[in-house]
Design a protein around this motif. Sequence first.
Motif, PDB file in Angstrom:
ATOM      1  N   ILE A 163       3.487   1.084   3.842  1.00  0.00           N
ATOM      2  CA  ILE A 163       3.927   2.105   3.744  1.00  0.00           C
ATOM      3  C   ILE A 163       3.513   3.343   4.681  1.00  0.00           C
ATOM      4  O   ILE A 163       2.369   2.797   5.752  1.00  0.00           O
ATOM      5  CB  ILE A 163       1.947   2.520   2.615  1.00  0.00           C
ATOM      6  CG1 ILE A 163       2.067   1.405   1.745  1.00  0.00           C
ATOM      7  CG2 ILE A 163       1.844   4.098   1.700  1.00  0.00           C
ATOM      8  CD1 ILE A 163       1.008   1.197   0.572  1.00  0.00           C
ATOM      9  N   ALA A 164       4.492   4.407   4.378  1.00  0.00           N
ATOM     10  CA  ALA A 164       4.173   5.344   5.500  1.00  0.00           C
ATOM     11  C   ALA A 164       4.243   6.903   4.642  1.00  0.00           C
ATOM     12  O   ALA A 164       4.884   8.219   5.810  1.00  0.00           O
ATOM     13  CB  ALA A 164       5.869   5.312   6.373  1.00  0.00           C
ATOM     14  N   HIS A 165       3.818   6.771   3.791  1.00  0.00           N
ATOM     15  CA  HIS A 165       2.868   8.714   3.172  1.00  0.00           C
ATOM     16  C   HIS A 165       2.073   8.717   4.186  1.00  0.00           C
ATOM     17  O   HIS A 165       0.742   7.892   3.597  1.00  0.00           O
ATOM     18  CB  HIS A 165       3.035   8.326   1.723  1.00  0.00           C
ATOM     19  CG  HIS A 165       4.413   7.659   0.971  1.00  0.00           C
ATOM     20  ND1 HIS A 165       4.777   6.721   1.171  1.00  0.00           N
ATOM     21  CD2 HIS A 165       5.692   8.662   1.365  1.00  0.00           C
ATOM     22  CE1 HIS A 165       5.856   6.321   0.732  1.00  0.00           C
ATOM     23  NE2 HIS A 165       6.470   8.092   0.365  1.00  0.00           N
ATOM     24  N   PRO A 166       1.796  10.083   3.767  1.00  0.00           N
ATOM     25  CA  PRO A 166      -0.089  10.109   4.121  1.00  0.00           C
ATOM     26  C   PRO A 166      -0.742   9.646   2.653  1.00  0.00           C
ATOM     27  O   PRO A 166      -0.863   9.749   1.940  1.00  0.00           O
ATOM     28  CB  PRO A 166       0.443  12.172   4.798  1.00  0.00           C
ATOM     29  CG  PRO A 166       0.826  12.464   3.653  1.00  0.00           C
ATOM     30  CD  PRO A 166       1.819  11.188   3.791  1.00  0.00           C
ATOM     31  N   THR A 167      -2.301   9.286   3.608  1.00  0.00           N
ATOM     32  CA  THR A 167      -2.824   8.381   2.323  1.00  0.00           C
ATOM     33  C   THR A 167      -4.560   8.923   3.142  1.00  0.00           C
ATOM     34  O   THR A 167      -4.645   8.740   3.873  1.00  0.00           O
ATOM     35  CB  THR A 167      -2.667   6.569   2.870  1.00  0.00           C
ATOM     36  OG1 THR A 167      -1.476   6.455   2.648  1.00  0.00           O
ATOM     37  CG2 THR A 167      -3.264   6.241   1.717  1.00  0.00           C
ATOM     38  N   LEU A 168      -5.019   9.006   1.951  1.00  0.00           N
ATOM     39  CA  LEU A 168      -6.173   9.163   2.500  1.00  0.00           C
ATOM     40  C   LEU A 168      -7.060   7.773   1.462  1.00  0.00           C
ATOM     41  O   LEU A 168      -7.286   7.441  -0.044  1.00  0.00           O
ATOM     42  CB  LEU A 168      -6.984  10.081   1.122  1.00  0.00           C
ATOM     43  CG  LEU A 168      -8.536   9.983   0.890  1.00  0.00           C
ATOM     44  CD1 LEU A 168      -9.310  10.351   2.842  1.00  0.00           C
ATOM     45  CD2 LEU A 168      -8.904  11.496   0.635  1.00  0.00           C
TER      46      LEU A 168
END
Length: 226
Positions: A163-168
């Motif tokens: 996964i390459a999206h900004p993640t929290l």
Amino acid sequence: MVALEDYRVVTYDLYGHGDSSPGRESASLTLFSDQIAGLLDTLEIARVSLIGFSIGGMINRRFALDHSDRLEALVILNSPHDRGGDAQELVEARAATVRQEGRMATLPAALERWFTPEFRLTQPEALNLVRSWRQVADPESYAQAAWVLAHGVRELIAPAPAIAHPTLVITCENDSGSTPAMSWAITAEIPGATCQIIPHLQHLGLMEEPDAFTDPILAFLAGALK
């Protein structure tokens, strides 16, 4: 300061839950991921930030893999990952109990895992609300969702490509089913992701102390969506 009112917030029910009809196919993470894509098409929404709790945090990871072009940012709340052998067998046994004995069979023990003792003593209306949610679920749909919750983590461990999206990633200190170790493992597999552990609370900590979740989520989205 960014507030919740600054966002368009869309909530929905999984197939067979709440006001949604049962799905036409057997449940899977991909089916639920495609449900989100279909909802976005209906609402004419091109891209979203997805916030998913528990199985929802599994579904939104599947969405990130299946529909990455439609995703801005990802928030994963109290969601399981690689459980290890013993814990995996336990969750699979719970799913089998739901299949054999019905959707309410596992709830009494679940409420003890999900809420702190003091909350269970002082907030019986919250527990009754959770019971009511379970009672209105389509029995077959719930049994299938329990199976997906038990088995679906396998397809999310170390995905390639990652996964390459900004993640929290957030969980609670005493969440026995979506542990801090699992959240740190999810974080380690997503480049640039951040992790936060909320003290003391258990699986449904977001019902006990919603601001403990809302505040870091809003701060994360404000930075991720600049």
